[in-house]
Design a protein around this motif. Structure first.
Motif, PDB file in Angstrom:
ATOM      1  N   ARG A 104      -5.276  15.558   4.389  1.00  0.00           N
ATOM      2  CA  ARG A 104      -6.663  15.540   5.067  1.00  0.00           C
ATOM      3  C   ARG A 104      -6.497  16.542   6.259  1.00  0.00           C
ATOM      4  O   ARG A 104      -7.141  17.270   6.642  1.00  0.00           O
ATOM      5  CB  ARG A 104      -7.011  14.073   5.119  1.00  0.00           C
TER       6      ARG A 104
ATOM      7  N   LEU B  81       2.626   6.760   0.892  1.00  0.00           N
ATOM      8  CA  LEU B  81       1.420   7.352   0.249  1.00  0.00           C
ATOM      9  C   LEU B  81       0.443   7.809   1.176  1.00  0.00           C
ATOM     10  O   LEU B  81      -0.184   8.963   1.199  1.00  0.00           O
ATOM     11  CB  LEU B  81       1.036   6.674  -0.997  1.00  0.00           C
ATOM     12  N   ALA B  82       0.029   6.862   1.833  1.00  0.00           N
ATOM     13  CA  ALA B  82      -1.372   6.736   2.754  1.00  0.00           C
ATOM     14  C   ALA B  82      -0.853   7.913   3.744  1.00  0.00           C
ATOM     15  O   ALA B  82      -1.863   8.815   4.169  1.00  0.00           O
ATOM     16  CB  ALA B  82      -1.607   5.582   3.396  1.00  0.00           C
ATOM     17  N   ARG B  83       0.211   8.052   4.342  1.00  0.00           N
ATOM     18  CA  ARG B  83       0.556   9.100   5.440  1.00  0.00           C
ATOM     19  C   ARG B  83       0.652  10.432   4.533  1.00  0.00           C
ATOM     20  O   ARG B  83       0.128  11.273   5.438  1.00  0.00           O
ATOM     21  CB  ARG B  83       2.011   8.637   5.702  1.00  0.00           C
TER      22      ARG B  83
ATOM     23  N   TYR C  68      -8.604   3.551  -0.937  1.00  0.00           N
ATOM     24  CA  TYR C  68      -7.782   4.541  -1.685  1.00  0.00           C
ATOM     25  C   TYR C  68      -7.804   4.095  -3.221  1.00  0.00           C
ATOM     26  O   TYR C  68      -7.654   2.965  -3.594  1.00  0.00           O
ATOM     27  CB  TYR C  68      -6.361   4.701  -1.379  1.00  0.00           C
TER      28      TYR C  68
ATOM     29  N   PHE D 107      -5.747   4.516  -5.704  1.00  0.00           N
ATOM     30  CA  PHE D 107      -4.343   4.297  -5.995  1.00  0.00           C
ATOM     31  C   PHE D 107      -4.400   2.867  -5.880  1.00  0.00           C
ATOM     32  O   PHE D 107      -3.625   2.033  -6.482  1.00  0.00           O
ATOM     33  CB  PHE D 107      -3.314   5.051  -5.741  1.00  0.00           C
TER      34      PHE D 107
ATOM     35  N   LEU E  87      -1.431  11.394   2.210  1.00  0.00           N
ATOM     36  CA  LEU E  87      -2.744  11.692   1.884  1.00  0.00           C
ATOM     37  C   LEU E  87      -3.306  12.119   3.396  1.00  0.00           C
ATOM     38  O   LEU E  87      -4.190  13.107   3.430  1.00  0.00           O
ATOM     39  CB  LEU E  87      -3.388  10.465   1.427  1.00  0.00           C
ATOM     40  N   LYS E  88      -3.047  11.240   4.432  1.00  0.00           N
ATOM     41  CA  LYS E  88      -3.472  11.739   5.628  1.00  0.00           C
ATOM     42  C   LYS E  88      -3.085  12.864   6.088  1.00  0.00           C
ATOM     43  O   LYS E  88      -3.941  13.759   6.599  1.00  0.00           O
ATOM     44  CB  LYS E  88      -2.976  10.780   6.826  1.00  0.00           C
TER      45      LYS E  88
ATOM     46  N   ARG F  76      -4.185  13.568  -7.684  1.00  0.00           N
ATOM     47  CA  ARG F  76      -5.447  13.075  -8.050  1.00  0.00           C
ATOM     48  C   ARG F  76      -6.536  12.440  -6.825  1.00  0.00           C
ATOM     49  O   ARG F  76      -7.446  12.687  -6.767  1.00  0.00           O
ATOM     50  CB  ARG F  76      -5.209  11.962  -9.128  1.00  0.00           C
ATOM     51  N   GLU F  77      -5.658  11.685  -6.155  1.00  0.00           N
ATOM     52  CA  GLU F  77      -6.504  11.133  -5.062  1.00  0.00           C
ATOM     53  C   GLU F  77      -6.800  11.816  -4.099  1.00  0.00           C
ATOM     54  O   GLU F  77      -8.150  11.937  -3.402  1.00  0.00           O
ATOM     55  CB  GLU F  77      -5.290  10.236  -4.242  1.00  0.00           C
TER      56      GLU F  77
END
Lengths: 250, 268, 308
Positions: free
Chosen positions: C241, C233-235, B6, B8, C237-238, C264-265
């Motif tokens: 996706r 945050l990762a969740r 990632y 970030f 983003l998942k 952005r990510e």
């Protein structure tokens, strides 16, 4: 050569007039005892000479140069009265503090790392503190700290050393050793010394000139003159005069 | 670890390391000069100046940076001239900052983004530009400290003797204070006041427990700080905790370890 | 009638709330806490009612603390309208200290059950365990808004029974508007390619999502100040996706840094959703109303959810 020349120096501190119209000069090889009552401005005077304070008016010359244009501070060693505020936890080692004295040489070309190391060794050895070189400054006794600071003051082999009450609160042995070192430097190496002291009893033993300050110059001259001066007797009485003079070797 | 993919996380690690380097080295100087809470104090001032910036509809950074610079120079002047001790001087400036901010906030009757969010940041939300900025800033700060290392040590140890050696103490003091102000302002919005204040104090204090020598203190402070950031980020991922706070706690952990080490040595 | 009302409300919000710039002296002063209540009350009342809003423009509702001038306003008021103790925790303590015997207090959430949500949430706390921290943004489900308008109307009538018909008429008209809004939402949000609303802000839109059959996920929990973790945050983003989302929603009045990082990510566009708890200064000067804000929300929802 005149090492220090002070003309009509007037200095203020915290808004008060501490020094008024001071004029005197110091020649090479002099050993000056700077005495005076509390609050007389002795420390202020040397701070002005060293550039720590700026005078209200008047002129100061060091080694013939106006103080504001003087940059060869490695020729001057300074031992302050007490450290501005020594944090007992201050992490510096004895070695580091002594080496600080070399700062004024730092930018001069031709001073190699080896010379640097040698100078530190020599200074440590001269003050007998080689064995505690790795100790933190805050861990030392008063006497040991003083020796470290003296080592810092002399590491450059200065031509002029100014000390502010070096003997105050020191054990007798360290005091004797310090004075012996100063006398050695003055007599054998012709180092000019200016020493602020309360210890009027023993200053006569070492110094060749006396500078008596109480906001103004009360007396400046050799011990001969001081000890035979009727004026001084009037001012201070025979007892004081005697105390100072009896130790002096004429 | 999949999290490393990632952006970030990568930015947090990179910028974190550089910010840690800046704060840990400046922190050694700040703590020794009894100005430990200057990070906190400047943050309060920034609060007030952000309020001013929002009220005047000017991009806050154009106001906060100059005001922070002025405030830190004022703190410096106070400790020199008015004989106010460092912590009290910081307190004076800090309370003016907060009070000013509160008054401005209530007078202006509201802003577009909540004022308080400017005091809190999140290292996970750092942008690419801010990361680059932190790298540049750290190069400058480390450069200054390396360049003027002996002078800085001399001044920190005994300012008067430093002056008597011909060192331009005023100039160097000003430079250091300006660097501190810039660091606090620029990084505060990014990582928040909690993290900045901690990063300025904790690594330095940790180093002082076990370091022998000034140079050694700087090195240990920097190493502790960087390790805390890196470990803190990974731990916060593993245990699902807020990252900034975890970094601070990791740092504290190192401090306890150093403290106990020193106690152990003292008693032997 | 509706035109006059909307014109009145527009001019009303062009001045600072509660500036009372009317020719006739207002007979009743109604103090409201949040913007939706302010707007509802303005529509139920007429020009004999002066409606003021405690929360200044731009302030996040959770950060609000009443000032002495606010307390003074309450002392002179005839009506105090707030949502619930969950949304305005400071209301109860203020009311206790007041010496205003004639004050009619309207708890606009009366009769509405908050927290009856079965949404997925990314916030760490399991919401069912903490009923008090249930999402208080009940007005984002328009059937709740209608109920709130009815409560306000009843409160007005209690205070001023002589003009009962006026309040009933005004309330009915506004409720009709709300119903129309609800219908428009239902129509436009039918047949969307995506069925999940992802918010880079806090939990507020669960009611809205629930009503129209969408799943709802937010980064923060109920309070906007908790710091999201790397895992949070990762969740998100998942989710982006997995659901192949092109848009991410974000909120007014909250520092958008986290939402920006996520966008952005993931390479998605940010769209604003307004929970209408309070207005931004810009919105305020533009004379936005509850209805206009909800229309804007609808536009962004259509885009983000890729509807028809």
């Amino acid at each position: 050569m005149k090492i220090i020349e002070v003309e009509n120096l007037r200095s203020r501190y915290n808004g008060l007039n501490v020094l008024d119209d001071i004029t005197f000069s110091v020649s090479e090889g002099d050993y000056i005892g700077l005495v005076g009552p509390n609050g007389s401005g002795k420390t202020t005077l040397i701070k002005n000479i060293l550039g720590i304070l700026r005078p209200e008016s008047g002129q100061i010359r060091l080694f013939g140069q106006d103080r504001s244009e003087f940059h060869a501070w490695y020729r001057v060693g300074y031992l302050p009265q007490r450290l501005s505020s020594l944090n007992p936890g201050f992490p510096s080692t004895v070695e580091e503090i002594v080496a600080l004295g070399l700062i004024s040489r730092k930018r001069r070309s031709g001073y190699s790392v080896d010379a640097y190391r040698d100078a530190v060794e020599k200074a440590l050895h001269m003050l007998n503190i080689s064995d505690i070189r790795k100790k933190k400054i805050g861990e030392l006794s008063g006497g040991q700290q003083q020796r470290v600071l003296i080592a810092r003051a002399i590491i450059n082999e200065p031509d002029l050393i100014i000390l502010d009450e070096p003997a105050a609160a020191l054990d007798p042995e360290t005091r004797e050793q310090s004075y012996a070192l100063l006398t050695h430097l003055n007599r054998q190496k012709n180092v000019t010394i200016m020493l602020v002291t309360h210890d009027i009893g023993s200053i006569g033993q070492y110094a060749n000139k006396l500078l008596l300050v109480d906001r103004r110059v009360v007396f400046y001259g050799s011990f001969d003159e001081f000890c035979s001066s009727i004026h001084i007797t009037d001012l201070f009485g025979t007892h004081s005069q005697h105390v100072i003079c009896h130790r002096h070797e004429f | 670890m999949e999290y490393l993919q990632y952006g970030f996380i990568q930015r947090a690690l990179i910028s974190g390391v550089f910010i840690a380097l800046i704060c840990s080295t400046l922190g050694v100087l700040i703590v020794l000069r009894r100005l430990s809470l200057i990070g906190d104090g400047l943050a309060h001032v920034t609060f007030g100046s952000v309020a001013l910036g929002l009220a005047l509809r000017i991009y806050p950074l154009y106001i906060t940076l100059p005001i922070a610079l002025v405030s830190s120079l004022a703190i410096l002047k106070m400790t020199e001239r008015a004989r106010v001790m460092g912590d009290a001087a910081i307190g004076v400036v800090s309370s003016i900052g907060i009070a000013g901010g509160v008054i401005l906030a209530s007078m202006a009757g509201g802003f577009n983004v909540d004022l308080f969010s400017y005091l809190f940041g999140n290292i996970l939300a750092i942008s690419r530009e801010e990361t680059i900025l932190s790298i540049i800033l750290s190069v400058i700060v480390l450069g200054v400290i390396l360049c003027y290392y002996h002078e800085i040590l001399s001044i920190t140890f005994d300012e008067e003797s430093a002056r008597a050696s011909g060192i331009k103490t005023d100039r160097i003091n000003k430079i250091l204070v300006i660097l501190t102000a810039v660091t606090v302002v620029l990084t505060m919005n990014v990582v928040g006041i909690m993290l900045i204040s901690a990063l300025l104090i904790l690594p330095a204090v940790t180093a002082f427990q076990i370091a022998r020598g000034f140079k050694s203190s700087l090195v240990i402070s920097a190493v502790t700080s960087v390790l805390s950031v890196i470990l803190g980020i990974f731990i916060s991922i593993a245990v699902n905790l807020p990252t900034g706070a975890t970094i601070v706690l990791t740092n504290f952990f190192f401090f306890m370890a150093a403290f106990l080490t020193r106690l152990g040595k003292d008693h032997l | 009638m509706i035109l006059t009302l909307s014109l009145l409300s527009l001019t009303g919000s062009a001045c600072s709330p509660g500036s009372g710039q009317k020719e006739k002296r207002p007979e009743i002063i109604a103090v409201t806490t949040l913007f939706p209540l302010y707007d509802f009350a303005k529509h139920v009342g007429d020009d004999r009612v002066e409606v003021t809003l405690l929360l200044p423009p731009g302030m996040e509702p959770h950060s609000f603390e009443p000032r002495p001038s606010d307390i003074m306003k309450l002392n002179r008021a005839g009506l105090f309208i707030y949502t619930s103790s969950a949304m305005e925790p400071w209301a109860d303590s203020i009311l206790k200290g007041l010496q205003n015997k004639d004050l009619v207090v309207i708890q606009s959430s009366r009769g509405i059950r908050a927290g009856t949500l079965s949404e997925e949430k990314e916030h760490r706390h399991d919401q069912s365990q903490h009923p008090e921290s249930a999402d208080p943004h009940i007005w984002l489900d328009f059937s709740n808004s209608i109920k709130m308008v009815e409560n306000i109307r009843d409160g007005f009538i209690t205070k001023d029974p002589g003009r009962k018909e006026i309040y009933e008429k005004n309330a009915a008209a506004y409720i009709a508007e709300l119903k129309k809004l609800d219908d428009r939402y239902r129509e436009n949000l039918r047949g969307c390619r995506k069925n999940i609303i992802l918010n880079g802000g806090h939990f507020a839109f669960a009611y809205m999502a629930n009503r129209y059959g969408f799943r709802y996920v937010s980064v923060y929990g109920v309070s906007p100040n908790a710091e999201p973790t790397a895992t949070d945050l990762a969740r998100i983003l998942k989710r982006i996706r997995d659901n192949d989302l092109r848009y991410l929603f974000h909120e007014e009045l909250i520092n958008p840094r986290v939402a920006e990082t996520l966008s952005r990510e993931a390479g998605v566009t940010l769209l604003k959703l307004d929970a209408a708890g309070n207005l931004t200064k810009d919105d305020f000067y533009r004379g936005e109303t509850f209805l206009s804000l909800m229309e804007k929300n609808l536009e962004n929802l259509k885009r983000g959810l890729q509807c028809r």
